[in-house]
Motif scaffolding. Structure first.
Motif, PDB file in Angstrom:
ATOM      1  N   GLU A  43       0.517  -1.171  -0.208  1.00 17.30           N
ATOM      2  CA  GLU A  43       0.258   0.260  -0.306  1.00 17.30           C
ATOM      3  C   GLU A  43       0.779   1.263   0.260  1.00 17.30           C
ATOM      4  N   GLU A  44       1.684   1.356   0.693  1.00 16.76           N
ATOM      5  CA  GLU A  44       2.863   2.628   0.667  1.00 16.76           C
ATOM      6  C   GLU A  44       3.521   2.270  -0.110  1.00 16.76           C
ATOM      7  N   ALA A  45       3.999   1.967  -1.316  1.00 17.84           N
ATOM      8  CA  ALA A  45       4.242   2.413  -2.767  1.00 17.84           C
ATOM      9  C   ALA A  45       3.419   2.812  -3.775  1.00 17.84           C
ATOM     10  N   VAL A  46       2.169   3.405  -3.362  1.00 14.27           N
ATOM     11  CA  VAL A  46       1.451   4.346  -4.192  1.00 14.27           C
ATOM     12  C   VAL A  46       1.426   5.865  -3.549  1.00 14.27           C
ATOM     13  N   ALA A  47       2.495   5.740  -2.627  1.00 21.69           N
ATOM     14  CA  ALA A  47       2.505   7.117  -1.662  1.00 21.69           C
ATOM     15  C   ALA A  47       3.326   8.057  -2.096  1.00 21.69           C
ATOM     16  N   PRO A  48       3.946   8.092  -3.369  1.00 22.87           N
ATOM     17  CA  PRO A  48       4.300   9.077  -4.385  1.00 22.87           C
ATOM     18  C   PRO A  48       2.912   9.499  -4.826  1.00 22.87           C
ATOM     19  N   LEU A  49       2.427   8.827  -5.511  1.00 22.27           N
ATOM     20  CA  LEU A  49       1.591   8.983  -6.413  1.00 22.27           C
ATOM     21  C   LEU A  49       0.752   9.823  -5.611  1.00 22.27           C
ATOM     22  N   TYR A  50       0.023   9.665  -4.149  1.00 21.48           N
ATOM     23  CA  TYR A  50      -0.528  10.815  -4.099  1.00 21.48           C
ATOM     24  C   TYR A  50       0.041  11.543  -3.511  1.00 21.48           C
ATOM     25  N   ALA A  51       0.599  11.556  -3.001  1.00 27.21           N
ATOM     26  CA  ALA A  51       2.066  13.218  -2.485  1.00 27.21           C
ATOM     27  C   ALA A  51       2.327  13.987  -3.888  1.00 27.21           C
ATOM     28  N   ALA A  52       2.058  13.508  -4.767  1.00 26.18           N
ATOM     29  CA  ALA A  52       2.849  14.387  -5.707  1.00 26.18           C
ATOM     30  C   ALA A  52       1.370  15.108  -6.028  1.00 26.18           C
ATOM     31  N   GLY A  53      -0.244  14.261  -6.522  1.00 22.88           N
ATOM     32  CA  GLY A  53      -0.856  14.843  -6.381  1.00 22.88           C
ATOM     33  C   GLY A  53      -1.376  16.412  -5.375  1.00 22.88           C
ATOM     34  N   ALA A  54      -1.305  15.685  -3.885  1.00 21.22           N
ATOM     35  CA  ALA A  54      -1.309  16.542  -2.722  1.00 21.22           C
ATOM     36  C   ALA A  54      -0.159  18.814  -3.449  1.00 21.22           C
ATOM     37  N   GLU A  55       1.234  18.147  -3.878  1.00 24.69           N
ATOM     38  CA  GLU A  55       1.879  18.576  -3.728  1.00 24.69           C
ATOM     39  C   GLU A  55       2.023  19.286  -4.674  1.00 24.69           C
ATOM     40  N   ARG A  56       1.172  18.748  -5.762  1.00 25.06           N
ATOM     41  CA  ARG A  56       1.170  19.851  -6.715  1.00 25.06           C
ATOM     42  C   ARG A  56       0.231  21.102  -6.522  1.00 25.06           C
ATOM     43  N   TRP A  57      -1.044  20.732  -5.520  1.00 22.67           N
ATOM     44  CA  TRP A  57      -2.324  22.120  -5.415  1.00 22.67           C
ATOM     45  C   TRP A  57      -1.201  23.030  -4.423  1.00 22.67           C
ATOM     46  N   VAL A  58      -0.448  22.568  -3.687  1.00 22.82           N
ATOM     47  CA  VAL A  58      -0.123  23.199  -2.680  1.00 22.82           C
ATOM     48  C   VAL A  58       1.171  24.368  -3.438  1.00 22.82           C
ATOM     49  N   GLN A  59       2.048  23.388  -4.084  1.00 28.78           N
ATOM     50  CA  GLN A  59       2.516  24.647  -5.314  1.00 28.78           C
ATOM     51  C   GLN A  59       1.819  25.499  -6.111  1.00 28.78           C
ATOM     52  N   ALA A  60       0.541  25.303  -6.143  1.00 25.19           N
ATOM     53  CA  ALA A  60      -0.694  26.135  -7.727  1.00 25.19           C
ATOM     54  C   ALA A  60      -0.614  27.168  -6.554  1.00 25.19           C
ATOM     55  N   VAL A  61      -0.554  26.982  -4.893  1.00 28.32           N
ATOM     56  CA  VAL A  61      -1.832  27.805  -3.850  1.00 28.32           C
ATOM     57  C   VAL A  61       0.152  28.522  -4.402  1.00 28.32           C
ATOM     58  N   ARG A  62       1.032  28.509  -3.943  1.00 32.10           N
ATOM     59  CA  ARG A  62       2.785  29.163  -3.517  1.00 32.10           C
ATOM     60  C   ARG A  62       2.779  29.968  -4.833  1.00 32.10           C
ATOM     61  N   LEU A  63       2.321  29.580  -6.151  1.00 33.14           N
ATOM     62  CA  LEU A  63       2.532  30.087  -7.163  1.00 33.14           C
ATOM     63  C   LEU A  63       1.776  31.021  -8.331  1.00 33.14           C
ATOM     64  N   ALA A  64       0.150  31.190  -7.406  1.00 33.42           N
ATOM     65  CA  ALA A  64      -0.381  31.892  -7.830  1.00 33.42           C
ATOM     66  C   ALA A  64      -0.074  33.276  -7.595  1.00 33.42           C
ATOM     67  N   PRO A  65      -0.554  33.736  -8.480  1.00 32.91           N
ATOM     68  CA  PRO A  65      -0.448  35.294  -8.487  1.00 32.91           C
ATOM     69  C   PRO A  65      -0.761  36.427  -6.921  1.00 32.91           C
ATOM     70  N   PRO A  66       0.386  37.235  -6.729  1.00 30.55           N
ATOM     71  CA  PRO A  66       0.413  37.722  -5.958  1.00 30.55           C
ATOM     72  C   PRO A  66      -0.513  38.200  -5.019  1.00 30.55           C
ATOM     73  N   GLU A  67      -1.415  39.444  -6.702  1.00 30.69           N
ATOM     74  CA  GLU A  67      -2.260  40.023  -5.810  1.00 30.69           C
ATOM     75  C   GLU A  67      -3.647  39.663  -5.005  1.00 30.69           C
ATOM     76  N   LEU A  68      -4.093  37.919  -5.775  1.00 28.72           N
ATOM     77  CA  LEU A  68      -5.049  37.430  -5.185  1.00 28.72           C
ATOM     78  C   LEU A  68      -4.606  37.186  -3.796  1.00 28.72           C
ATOM     79  N   SER A  69      -6.488  37.424  -3.159  1.00 28.13           N
ATOM     80  CA  SER A  69      -6.289  37.045  -1.886  1.00 28.13           C
ATOM     81  C   SER A  69      -5.727  35.927  -1.534  1.00 28.13           C
ATOM     82  N   VAL A  70      -6.442  35.043  -0.529  1.00 28.32           N
ATOM     83  CA  VAL A  70      -5.792  33.467  -0.353  1.00 28.32           C
ATOM     84  C   VAL A  70      -7.603  33.268  -0.602  1.00 28.32           C
ATOM     85  N   PRO A  71      -8.276  33.295  -0.380  1.00 30.87           N
ATOM     86  CA  PRO A  71      -8.583  32.927  -0.593  1.00 30.87           C
ATOM     87  C   PRO A  71      -9.019  32.292  -2.632  1.00 30.87           C
ATOM     88  N   GLU A  72      -9.268  33.506  -3.588  1.00 30.61           N
ATOM     89  CA  GLU A  72      -8.644  33.064  -4.490  1.00 30.61           C
ATOM     90  C   GLU A  72      -7.379  32.734  -4.976  1.00 30.61           C
TER      91      GLU A  72
END
Length: 201
Positions: A43-72
């Motif tokens: 089961e642990e073998a797919v953890a990197p795939l789960y993590a890659a998806g989660a990391e993709r979203w978090v990085q997209a928050v980090r790279l969102a245009p700085p003028e956007l509010s947090v909810p945006e």
């Protein structure tokens, strides 16, 4: 990631119960002992795939245009990672659906999914702290408790959206797809007092 992809392919094709760690090792072109050097269970073998998806979203928050509010920024990140063809190809979403369903049916795989989601929330709290500036961070302890709470709620909004979509049959690009569901879930955070998130507040 090669081992994770091999595990996911086998889980999707033949099911979790029918797949052995040795099968994953063979599909990945490695010896079983090499598999167990990296993972304690199949089961642990797919953890990197789960993590890659989660990391993709978090990085997209980090790279969102700085003028956007947090909810945006959160909504922007959802659109850029959960919309088929943007973050993940349309065909890959059916793999995602199966892997999330398997996590709901298997306590061992569910534990892996939960651990990845929890780690993602911690990283998201740091990213939100960066967006909010010094008021959201405690130089010693990291993100404030309010910010950790907000990140947990935002993370849950996205996790529940993906899980809800995976439990049904809706197409990923539809109004009941993961991006649309996550945006609706995140809408409840519009009134969160982001400007008041501060150490000790």
């Amino acid at each position: 990631m090669q081992i994770a992809r091999a595990a996911a392919a086998l889980f999707v094709r033949q099911g979790l119960r029918a797949t052995r760690a040795e099968d994953i090792a063979q599909a990945a072109g490695i010896a079983p002992r090499t598999f167990y050097r990296y993972f304690a269970t199949k089961e642990e073998a797919v953890a990197p795939l789960y993590a890659a998806g989660a990391e993709r979203w978090v990085q997209a928050v980090r790279l969102a245009p700085p003028e956007l509010s947090v909810p945006e920024a959160l909504t922007h990140a959802v659109r850029h990672t959960l919309t088929p063809g943007a973050g993940v190809s349309a065909s890959s979403w059916e793999w995602v659906r199966t892997l999330i369903r398997l996590a709901g049916a298997s306590p061992a795989l569910g534990k892996v999914w939960a651990e990845v989601c929890h780690a993602s929330e911690r990283t998201l709290a740091e990213v939100l702290g960066e967006r909010l500036g010094p008021d959201g961070m405690d130089n010693v302890a990291g993100p404030s408790s309010e910010l950790r709470f907000a990140a947990a709620v935002a993370g849950a909004a996205v996790r529940v959206a993906v899980e809800s979509w995976a439990a049904g049959e809706a197409r990923p690009e539809s109004a009941e797809g993961p991006a649309a569901l996550a945006q609706r879930n995140l809408a409840v955070m519009r009134d969160f007092p982001w400007g008041e998130v501060a150490v000790g507040a």
